[in-house]
Design an enzyme around this catalytic site. Structure first.
Site, PDB file in Angstrom:
ATOM      1  N   HIS A 165       0.832  -1.226   0.000  1.00 52.53           N
ATOM      2  CA  HIS A 165       0.000   0.000   0.000  1.00 52.53           C
ATOM      3  C   HIS A 165       0.859   1.266   0.000  1.00 52.53           C
ATOM      4  CE1 HIS A 165      -3.249  -2.765   1.367  1.00 52.53           C
ATOM      5  NE2 HIS A 165      -2.276  -3.269   2.122  1.00 52.53           N
ATOM      6  N   SER A 286      15.237  22.039 -15.513  1.00 48.73           N
ATOM      7  CA  SER A 286      14.058  22.893 -15.698  1.00 48.73           C
ATOM      8  C   SER A 286      14.524  24.228 -16.237  1.00 48.73           C
ATOM      9  CB  SER A 286      13.361  23.091 -14.352  1.00 48.73           C
ATOM     10  OG  SER A 286      12.586  24.270 -14.381  1.00 48.73           O
ATOM     11  N   LYS A 292      16.471  22.005 -10.312  1.00 47.43           N
ATOM     12  CA  LYS A 292      15.752  20.783 -10.683  1.00 47.43           C
ATOM     13  C   LYS A 292      16.574  19.812 -11.518  1.00 47.43           C
ATOM     14  CE  LYS A 292      11.751  20.047 -10.699  1.00 47.43           C
ATOM     15  NZ  LYS A 292      10.354  20.152 -10.568  1.00 47.43           N
ATOM     16  N   GLU A 299       9.541   9.189 -16.613  1.00 53.48           N
ATOM     17  CA  GLU A 299       8.137   9.595 -16.811  1.00 53.48           C
ATOM     18  C   GLU A 299       7.635   9.194 -18.196  1.00 53.48           C
ATOM     19  OE1 GLU A 299       7.493  13.761 -14.865  1.00 53.48           O
ATOM     20  OE2 GLU A 299       9.612  13.531 -15.350  1.00 53.48           O
TER      21      GLU A 299
END
Ligand code: ARG
Length: 467
Positions: A165, A286, A292, A299
């Site tokens: 979970h 970024s 970043k 992704e």
């Protein structure tokens, strides 16, 4: 309204009974050359095998077969050199190649299509193409599995939290987690190999749908093209796209696995987790936030399953309800498979690169491994093993100690012996041995368990399988 009436003459390949050429819109919806030119190599390979067989069986004269063979090699070299002028009016790769062959060798080109049809031709070309992709997937999966094995071997004993979970459950080892993906991609590999073995029957010679009256030798063409046998039913041979559906299904399951791993990498590389550092080679920055380092490759891999499973769904729907044998609907098979294959190969390669380059942060993994009362099950097991409590009672006693630790704002190993004994008088100082995460993982020696010794056994087994 645009006038789309065509003044063109009828099709040079099949236009005998036609007085006028197709409407421009008809041509646009009908043509597949825009995409099936990707099967040029397979088309020429199939034609060369067919021509050789026509010669060997005496259906064509040797001089015609020689001219066809040489001519096809010229066409192939033109295509490979990017010098071939593909024509939409000629619809597809099959007719483009044949028309060019005619320009080069003249009359014998018209004999190539003896005893075959575009229906068995396209099924053969497409099978050859899909078979290559299955082999490329096999190679890609092996590379990924090897990269995972290297990670697992290096970190067979590094502790980290195991989750259910997405809540801390029990400590596991880094190697064990990597090996879970080895099992998943290993199943993908076995599905690829199953699919390849099942699909390896040659449709060539099924002709339009009924076979042919020419004394062809289908065993000869099957063998020349690397198939195990000719397909046994001509109707099935020209209307079967199971091999494409199976490739897409295998690709979809593999893409699901890739997306699950990609999701973990996205989570693990976040500032909140810091379980891994991804390499600069597989990250991006970024344009506005200088600090970043984004896991874009992960992704995108996570997203690829969308189009791959989309292709699977699309082709399932194309094939649903089609009567035997060939229908033009089936021309819609290729773009889906091409796109899915391209993206699967890219995703596998990117994942392999990321796994090869990534660095596990051992300290963060270890710190997280002990947090969240992750050794509570070890405590319960100890209560069963040493003072002999029934597991249900041990579970209850442990639960009360977790609640106590929570009230005190500490982890289980930080409770005092008196605290422990307040929950059950049979607890002794030995209990602290099992509350450490290293001991916890080392104790999970059951077959397939997370103990480093077990992980090393599995790494050795897989290395043997992959050698
Ligand atoms: N371009 C066609 C396809 O991809 C080739 C087969 C055409 N056959 C036919 N009977 N029109 O399916």
């Amino acid at each position: 309204m645009t006038d789309t009436t065509s003044s063109k003459s009828s099709n040079q390949m099949w236009g005998g009974r036609f007085a006028a050429g197709p409407d421009a819109i008809m041509e646009a919806i009908n043509a597949s050359i825009g995409f099936d030119k990707r099967m040029a190599t397979q088309d020429i390979e199939g034609s060369r095998a067919h021509a050789a067989m026509l010669g060997a069986t005496g259906i064509l004269q040797a001089s015609d077969v020689d001219a066809i063979r040489e001519g096809l090699l010229t066409v192939l070299s033109e295509i490979e050199a990017g010098e071939f002028a593909f024509s939409t009016a000629l619809e597809d790769i099959h007719m483009n190649v044949e028309a060019r062959l005619k320009e080069i060798i003249g009359e014998p080109a018209g004999r190539l299509h003896t005893g075959r049809s575009r229906n068995d031709q396209v099924a053969t070309d497409f099978k050859l193409w899909v078979r290559e992709q299955l082999d490329a997937t096999d190679t890609g999966l092996c590379a990924l599995i090897r990269a995972l094995l290297a990670q697992a071997e290096a970190g067979a004993e590094w502790v980290m939290p195991g989750f259910t979970h997405l809540q801390t459950a029990q400590p596991v080892t880094w190697g064990h987690h990597m090996m879970a993906y080895v099992e998943m991609f290993g199943r993908d590999l076995s599905r690829v190999r199953d699919a390849r073995a099942r699909m390896n029957e040659c449709p060539l010679g099924a002709a339009a749908l009924a076979g042919t009256s020419f004394p062809i030798d289908r065993h000869m063409t099957a063998e020349a093209l690397g198939f195990d046998a000719p397909s046994a039913n001509s109707l099935d041979a020209v209307s079967d796209r199971d091999f494409a559906l199976e490739f897409l299904s295998v690709a979809s399951i593999c893409a699901v696995h890739l997306s699950r791993f990609a999701e973990e990498l996205v989570i693990w590389s976040s500032a909140q987790f810091r379980f891994v550092a991804l390499s600069d080679r597989f990250s991006t920055g970024s344009s506005i936030m200088p600090q970043k380092k984004n896991p874009d490759a992960a992704e995108l891999i996570r997203a690829k399953v969308g189009r791959i499973f989309g292709a699977n769904t699309a082709l399932m729907m194309v094939m649903k309800g089609l009567p035997l044998a060939y229908s033009k609907d089936m021309q819609e098979d290729k773009e889906q498979v091409f796109d899915a294959a391209d993206n699967l190969m890219l995703a596998l390669a990117a994942m392999t690169g990321m796994v090869t380059d990534m660095t596990a942060n051992r300290d963060s993994l270890a710190a997280a491994a002990g947090a969240g009362f992750s050794t509570a099950t070890d405590l319960a097991d100890w209560l069963v093993r040493v003072p002999g409590l029934p597991f249900r009672d041990a579970h209850h006693v442990t639960g009360s100690l977790v609640a106590l630790a929570e009230r005190k704002g500490c982890d289980l190993p930080e409770l005092s012996l008196e605290d422990m004994q307040s929950a059950h008088p049979g607890i002794t100082a030995e209990v602290f041995d099992v509350l450490g995460v290293e001991n916890s993982v080392a104790s999970r020696l059951s077959y397939g368990g997370t103990a480093p010794a077990r992980v090393r056994e599995q790494v050795a087994r897989w290395k043997e399988l992959m050698s």
